[in-house]
Every structure is written in C-alpha cells, then in structure tokens.
Design a protein around this motif. Structure first.
Motif, PDB file in Angstrom:
ATOM      1  N   PRO A  30       0.715  -1.330  -0.012  1.00  0.00           N
ATOM      2  CA  PRO A  30      -0.157   0.088   0.117  1.00  0.00           C
ATOM      3  C   PRO A  30       0.876   1.239  -0.106  1.00  0.00           C
ATOM      4  O   PRO A  30       1.961   1.331   0.751  1.00  0.00           O
ATOM      5  N   ASP A  31       0.566   2.243  -0.795  1.00  0.00           N
ATOM      6  CA  ASP A  31       1.155   3.571  -0.909  1.00  0.00           C
ATOM      7  C   ASP A  31       2.728   3.456  -1.122  1.00  0.00           C
ATOM      8  O   ASP A  31       3.694   3.833  -0.187  1.00  0.00           O
ATOM      9  N   ALA A  32       2.889   2.652  -1.989  1.00  0.00           N
ATOM     10  CA  ALA A  32       4.381   1.884  -2.172  1.00  0.00           C
ATOM     11  C   ALA A  32       5.434   3.260  -2.309  1.00  0.00           C
ATOM     12  O   ALA A  32       6.586   3.123  -2.021  1.00  0.00           O
ATOM     13  N   ASP A  33       4.903   4.123  -3.138  1.00  0.00           N
ATOM     14  CA  ASP A  33       6.139   5.236  -3.540  1.00  0.00           C
ATOM     15  C   ASP A  33       6.694   6.100  -2.005  1.00  0.00           C
ATOM     16  O   ASP A  33       7.755   6.214  -1.842  1.00  0.00           O
ATOM     17  N   ALA A  34       5.525   6.172  -1.479  1.00  0.00           N
ATOM     18  CA  ALA A  34       5.823   6.699  -0.164  1.00  0.00           C
ATOM     19  C   ALA A  34       6.650   6.054   0.729  1.00  0.00           C
ATOM     20  O   ALA A  34       7.750   6.424   1.536  1.00  0.00           O
ATOM     21  N   LEU A  35       6.352   4.522   0.773  1.00  0.00           N
ATOM     22  CA  LEU A  35       7.191   3.819   1.541  1.00  0.00           C
ATOM     23  C   LEU A  35       8.639   3.880   1.107  1.00  0.00           C
ATOM     24  O   LEU A  35       9.574   3.846   1.730  1.00  0.00           O
ATOM     25  N   GLY A 135      10.938  -3.539   5.249  1.00  0.00           N
ATOM     26  CA  GLY A 135      10.465  -4.658   4.333  1.00  0.00           C
ATOM     27  C   GLY A 135       9.059  -4.840   3.845  1.00  0.00           C
ATOM     28  O   GLY A 135       8.159  -4.411   4.571  1.00  0.00           O
ATOM     29  N   ILE A 136       8.939  -5.540   2.800  1.00  0.00           N
ATOM     30  CA  ILE A 136       7.743  -5.931   2.383  1.00  0.00           C
ATOM     31  C   ILE A 136       7.817  -7.711   2.139  1.00  0.00           C
ATOM     32  O   ILE A 136       8.764  -8.066   1.474  1.00  0.00           O
ATOM     33  N   SER A 137       6.890  -8.353   2.967  1.00  0.00           N
ATOM     34  CA  SER A 137       5.931  -8.010   3.563  1.00  0.00           C
ATOM     35  C   SER A 137       5.951  -8.109   5.089  1.00  0.00           C
ATOM     36  O   SER A 137       6.872  -8.695   5.758  1.00  0.00           O
ATOM     37  N   THR A 138       5.178  -7.325   6.017  1.00  0.00           N
ATOM     38  CA  THR A 138       5.210  -7.569   7.318  1.00  0.00           C
ATOM     39  C   THR A 138       5.016  -8.903   7.771  1.00  0.00           C
ATOM     40  O   THR A 138       5.582  -9.436   8.736  1.00  0.00           O
ATOM     41  N   SER A 139       4.039  -9.543   7.509  1.00  0.00           N
ATOM     42  CA  SER A 139       3.480 -10.995   7.355  1.00  0.00           C
ATOM     43  C   SER A 139       4.538 -12.304   6.858  1.00  0.00           C
ATOM     44  O   SER A 139       4.641 -13.179   7.194  1.00  0.00           O
ATOM     45  N   GLY A 140       5.484 -11.573   5.932  1.00  0.00           N
ATOM     46  CA  GLY A 140       6.409 -12.496   5.425  1.00  0.00           C
ATOM     47  C   GLY A 140       8.052 -12.399   5.795  1.00  0.00           C
ATOM     48  O   GLY A 140       8.162 -12.734   6.877  1.00  0.00           O
ATOM     49  N   ASP A 165       2.187  -4.273   4.319  1.00  0.00           N
ATOM     50  CA  ASP A 165       1.715  -5.988   3.911  1.00  0.00           C
ATOM     51  C   ASP A 165       0.345  -5.559   3.035  1.00  0.00           C
ATOM     52  O   ASP A 165      -0.390  -4.421   3.386  1.00  0.00           O
ATOM     53  N   SER A 166       0.221  -6.417   2.040  1.00  0.00           N
ATOM     54  CA  SER A 166      -1.131  -5.920   1.433  1.00  0.00           C
ATOM     55  C   SER A 166      -2.310  -6.553   2.127  1.00  0.00           C
ATOM     56  O   SER A 166      -3.607  -6.098   1.848  1.00  0.00           O
TER      57      SER A 166
END
Length: 198
Positions: A30-35, A135-140, A165-166
C-alpha cells in the motif's frame, strides 16, 4: 506509567536491512512510493551516521527450483511456476534504493533473510549487533527475519513506517501484538533521532 527509554544506537555496530524491496514486490505494498521514500531516507540516515546497509532479495536459480521439496507449501508453488528467476527484472532491487559500494547484498530462497544466506556471518564479521528492519511484507520477510535475528540475540528495531503488507489486518496484529515482545518499534524519524543522539 512512563515509557521505558529506548536503548541507544551505536551506528558502527548497526545495520539497516532493506528486505524484498524488489521490482516485482514493491507494487504490492500500500502507498508503495511513499514507503520507498521513507526507507530511502532511513538508508541515507544510517549511511551518514556510519552504519551498514544490507539488502535482501528473494530470487531463484534453476538449481534452487529443483531443490525445493513439495512439502514446502509456498515455495514449491514458486518453483513449479518457475517464478522469481534471479536474473528476472522482477527480482532486482528497486532502483530508487539501489545498493552502494560496501553494502551487504544477499539473495534468499525462503521467507526469512538469514536461514538460506550468509547474512548472519557478514553481519558478525562487521561487528554488527543491532538491526533496523524494513521490508515487504510484514507477515512474510519481516516476521520471519525478526524471529530469527531475535533468537540470535541481535538488538532489533522495526521501523513501523518502513514495513508494509497487502493485508492491513495482518500488518496491524503483528505490529501491535507480536513484534513488541521481540523488537523495539520506532518509525524512521525515531531512528534518525536515535542516530543523532548517539
């Protein structure tokens, strides 16, 4: 009741890990550019303070695909579909946070950053005892890496605005209920302040 003070950060013994920020995964956040911009800023802060940057990506060779057993629920499907080849553009690190000279770069073939790489050895060789996780993802990758490095006795910070995370519910449960027992939770601004106060 007052909040306990965060332990200080010694930049020379600290590494920021940028995990799975690769072309095929970043768009899922979510909101990848800001991340990416926040993580880019945190990388710059750690570099400026004299810390280490480590990059982790998930990617497979043909031999890796062949070696994954069918018992592996997630990665046997990756292997069967011949996904995430190590030379594929989707597995390359996002060019906005591209590694620099002297950075650690490892390629993994599972969720966590340590068990299928020499990351722990490279960190140990540099005297690193403190990690800041993004990192991406929180759950991974974030969850798997956090559990591993906490068990290896690193002091760990999770940058709450440097992970995504998605699944927003999974993300929130982990940040609120699981991560606090294993790591110090701060945001990228908090990291900058800790580095500047060292």
């Amino acid at each position: 009741m007052s909040t306990p003070a965060l332990p200080p950060i010694t930049a020379a013994r600290t590494a920021l890990l940028a995990m799975d920020f690769q072309n095929g995964i970043v768009p899922l956040a979510p909101d990848a550019d800001a991340l990416i911009e926040r993580v880019k800023g945190a990388i710059a802060d750690v570099r400026a303070a004299g810390g280490t940057i480590g990059y982790v990506r998930v990617a497979f060779t043909e031999d890796d695909w062949s070696a994954i057993p069918e018992t592996n629920k997630t990665f046997s499907a990756v292997a069967a579909a011949k996904m995430l080849h190590h030379e594929d553009p989707a597995t390359q690190i996002d060019e906005r946070i591209t590694p620099g000279e002297g950075d650690i770069v490892v390629r993994k073939i599972c969720f966590g950053s340590v068990s299928t790489t020499d990351l722990h050895q490279q960190l140990s060789d540099r005297g690193i005892d403190t990690l800041a996780l993004t990192g991406i993802s929180t759950s991974g990758v974030v969850l798997s890496t956090l559990i591993d490095v906490a068990d290896r006795d690193y002091r760990v910070y999770v940058l709450t605005d440097g992970i995504a995370d998605s699944d927003p519910e999974a993300h929130q449960v982990l940040v609120d209920k699981v991560f606090p027992s294993r790591a110090h939770l701060i945001d990228t601004t908090g990291l900058r302040e800790l580095l500047q106060s060292a």
